[in-house]
Structure formats: C-alpha cells, structure tokens
Design an enzyme around this catalytic site. Sequence first.
Site, mmCIF file in Angstrom:
data_model
loop_
_atom_site.group_PDB
_atom_site.id
_atom_site.type_symbol
_atom_site.label_atom_id
_atom_site.label_comp_id
_atom_site.label_asym_id
_atom_site.label_seq_id
_atom_site.Cartn_x
_atom_site.Cartn_y
_atom_site.Cartn_z
ATOM 1 N N ASN A 53 39.747 49.311 62.435
ATOM 2 C CA ASN A 53 40.536 49.420 61.197
ATOM 3 C C ASN A 53 39.646 50.069 60.128
ATOM 4 O OD1 ASN A 53 41.981 49.012 58.850
ATOM 5 N ND2 ASN A 53 41.750 46.775 58.853
ATOM 6 N N TRP A 54 39.926 51.335 59.864
ATOM 7 C CA TRP A 54 39.073 52.069 58.914
ATOM 8 C C TRP A 54 39.322 51.664 57.464
ATOM 9 C CZ3 TRP A 54 39.439 57.896 60.836
ATOM 10 C CH2 TRP A 54 38.915 57.968 62.133
ATOM 11 N N LYS A 55 40.419 50.959 57.219
ATOM 12 C CA LYS A 55 40.814 50.592 55.849
ATOM 13 C C LYS A 55 40.866 51.857 54.982
ATOM 14 C CE LYS A 55 38.959 46.037 56.656
ATOM 15 N NZ LYS A 55 38.476 44.790 56.113
ATOM 16 N N HIS A 84 47.878 42.498 57.408
ATOM 17 C CA HIS A 84 46.429 42.292 57.231
ATOM 18 C C HIS A 84 46.217 41.430 55.987
ATOM 19 C CE1 HIS A 84 42.235 43.082 56.358
ATOM 20 N NE2 HIS A 84 42.106 43.429 57.619
ATOM 21 N N GLU A 127 44.325 41.672 53.604
ATOM 22 C CA GLU A 127 44.214 42.436 52.354
ATOM 23 C C GLU A 127 45.602 42.796 51.820
ATOM 24 O OE1 GLU A 127 41.420 45.293 53.914
ATOM 25 O OE2 GLU A 127 39.948 43.679 54.047
ATOM 26 N N GLU A 136 42.273 36.677 62.252
ATOM 27 C CA GLU A 136 41.161 37.045 61.379
ATOM 28 C C GLU A 136 41.019 35.996 60.275
ATOM 29 O OE1 GLU A 136 40.382 41.567 61.475
ATOM 30 O OE2 GLU A 136 42.032 41.214 60.101
ATOM 31 N N GLY A 177 34.604 41.042 56.369
ATOM 32 C CA GLY A 177 33.714 41.812 55.505
ATOM 33 C C GLY A 177 32.614 40.983 54.868
ATOM 34 N N SER A 207 33.908 40.454 60.767
ATOM 35 C CA SER A 207 32.465 40.679 60.914
ATOM 36 C C SER A 207 32.017 40.841 62.375
ATOM 37 C CB SER A 207 31.676 39.566 60.213
ATOM 38 O OG SER A 207 31.959 39.571 58.817
ATOM 39 N N GLY A 223 36.491 46.018 61.292
ATOM 40 C CA GLY A 223 36.566 46.779 60.056
ATOM 41 C C GLY A 223 35.307 47.617 59.876
ATOM 42 N N GLY A 224 34.379 47.110 59.083
ATOM 43 C CA GLY A 224 33.167 47.842 58.714
ATOM 44 C C GLY A 224 32.470 48.535 59.877
HETATM 45 P P1 PGA Z 1 35.275 43.415 59.077
HETATM 46 O O1 PGA Z 1 36.874 43.582 58.851
HETATM 47 O O2 PGA Z 1 35.014 43.733 60.539
HETATM 48 O O3 PGA Z 1 34.669 44.403 58.157
HETATM 49 O O4 PGA Z 1 34.954 41.999 58.761
HETATM 50 C C1 PGA Z 1 37.796 43.157 59.813
HETATM 51 C C2 PGA Z 1 39.208 43.491 59.356
HETATM 52 O O5 PGA Z 1 39.500 43.340 58.171
HETATM 53 O O6 PGA Z 1 40.073 43.899 60.162
#
Ligand code: PGA
Length: 260
Positions: free
Chosen positions: A11-13, A103, A105, A173, A179, A218, A239-240
């Site tokens: 997930n590149w966000k 998600h 977010e 998640e 993150g 993470s 994500g990251g």
């Molecule tokens: P993260 O994000 O790997 O940066 O913790 C995961 C996500 O939000 O899908």
Amino acid sequence: MTNRVPFIAGNWKMNLDHQQGIALVQKLAWTLKDANFDYATAEVAVFPGFTSLRSIQTLIDADQFELKLGAQDISAHDSGAFTGEVSGLALKKLDVQYVLIGHSERRQLHNESDDVVRSKTAAAFKHGIVPVICVGETLEELESEGAAAVPVRQTLAALAEHESLGDFIIAYEPVWAIGTGQVATPEQAASVALKIRDAIRAEHGELADRVRILYGGSVKANNVAGFLRSPEVDGVLVGGASLDSEEFSGIARFQSHLAI
Ligand code: PGA
C-alpha cells in the site's frame, strides 16, 4: 496446511508520482526475477495512488510482469455527481484486480463508517474487483475491548446484507501498529485472524476457509516470516516498507526466511 495462496500487498498510500511508481515497479520486478522468485509461492500486488494506476497497468501489461494491481479506494457509486470520487467501472477498465476498503486512515481521517465500508464492498463485488477489507482496533479499543472485538465487528459489518458474497480478503491492521514500528506479535496476529475466520464461518459458512486474512502494521523483511509461519495468517499488507523495492521484494520472498 491450507491451500490459500499467500498475498503480499504493498500500500503506497499518498506517496510517489507516476514516474517514481514506474521506476519502483520495474525495480521490484527485476529484483524478484534476479532472485528467481516463484510467483506460485505468493501473489504480489501493488496499490499505487489513482494517478499512477494507468501507467503501472501499462507497464505490467507491456512487460508481462506477474505483479497484481490494486487501488486504494473505490466509490460506492457507479457514476454521477460525486466530485473527486473514482468508480469501480473506471477501475475495472484499468484491469484493477483488488481494492483496499476501510483502511484505518480512511476510517479515521475521512470518517468512513462501517456502513460506508459495506457500500464500497458492495461496489467492488458488483464490478468484479476483490475487496481487501481493512479492520483493526485502536490502542484505546485494545485496552477497553481486547484485540479481537473491533476487527470481528468491522468484518461482519462489511459482509452484512449483500445478496451474495464475492471473493474478498480481510486485512487485520491494529491501528496502533500502523507506521509506528510497534509491531504486533505473530501470536497476537494469529489469534485475531483465527477469531475473524471463526466469526466469518459462523455467519457465512464454509467460504471462511477460502478467505485470506492478512496482517498489517510495521511489517518488514526481517519480521514477515514470523507472521506467515502461522497457518492463520495468509499474507501481509505493507505500507512504508513497500516503497523500497529491495525491502518489499525481501517481504515477498518470505519463504526463504521461513527455512532459517
Ligand atoms: P505500515 O502501514 O506498514 O507503514 O505500518 C501498513 C498499512 O497502513 O497498510
């Protein structure tokens, strides 16, 4: 042993423009090729922002990469006066196979309720796009209700009242792990995944055995194997670490860490 194929999702966000996205996907595909990665061992999918989807679709198609393409959101509506939204019709036209829905977010920053998540899930089913439904508890909810209550409730809400259920994936998640570098333990992830699967089975029967349940929060190359060692966890949502081709390819190649 299950016959669910592990799903590794990046997930590149809201990162990378389309040119940076092309460069990342090229590097990722080449790194996996150099490592003789066997795509039968895991499905690997990238979830770029909307403005990069067309470029990445064209690249995957032209170079015949075995990577899958996902979007980060979908409108509940097909077309009309919904400024800024992107419909499932348009995503399907770009060969988008997966879509993230709910998600944390989106739930937190855009006030997406369980009802909205349910409607978006219906839109994904309608257009033949596999929803990756994201669920998870905040730190406060973890303290007041334990780990599984909120993710189970969110899962059942997203799956309620559909005429029929298409294929779907659940991504567990914990919000406190996204993150933050504060990763859940493999045992915590497996225990919640098991409860989610049991709840799906209780409401919707045997299809629960086909559903892939991912862990996210993470995840890195050096901790992925711990999660995927459990038969309850069928992949990861990253994500990251998905923004770095070496790191993400290390995650996709989790099988090579499993042996260690
Ligand atoms: P993260 O994000 O790997 O940066 O913790 C995961 C996500 O939000 O899908």
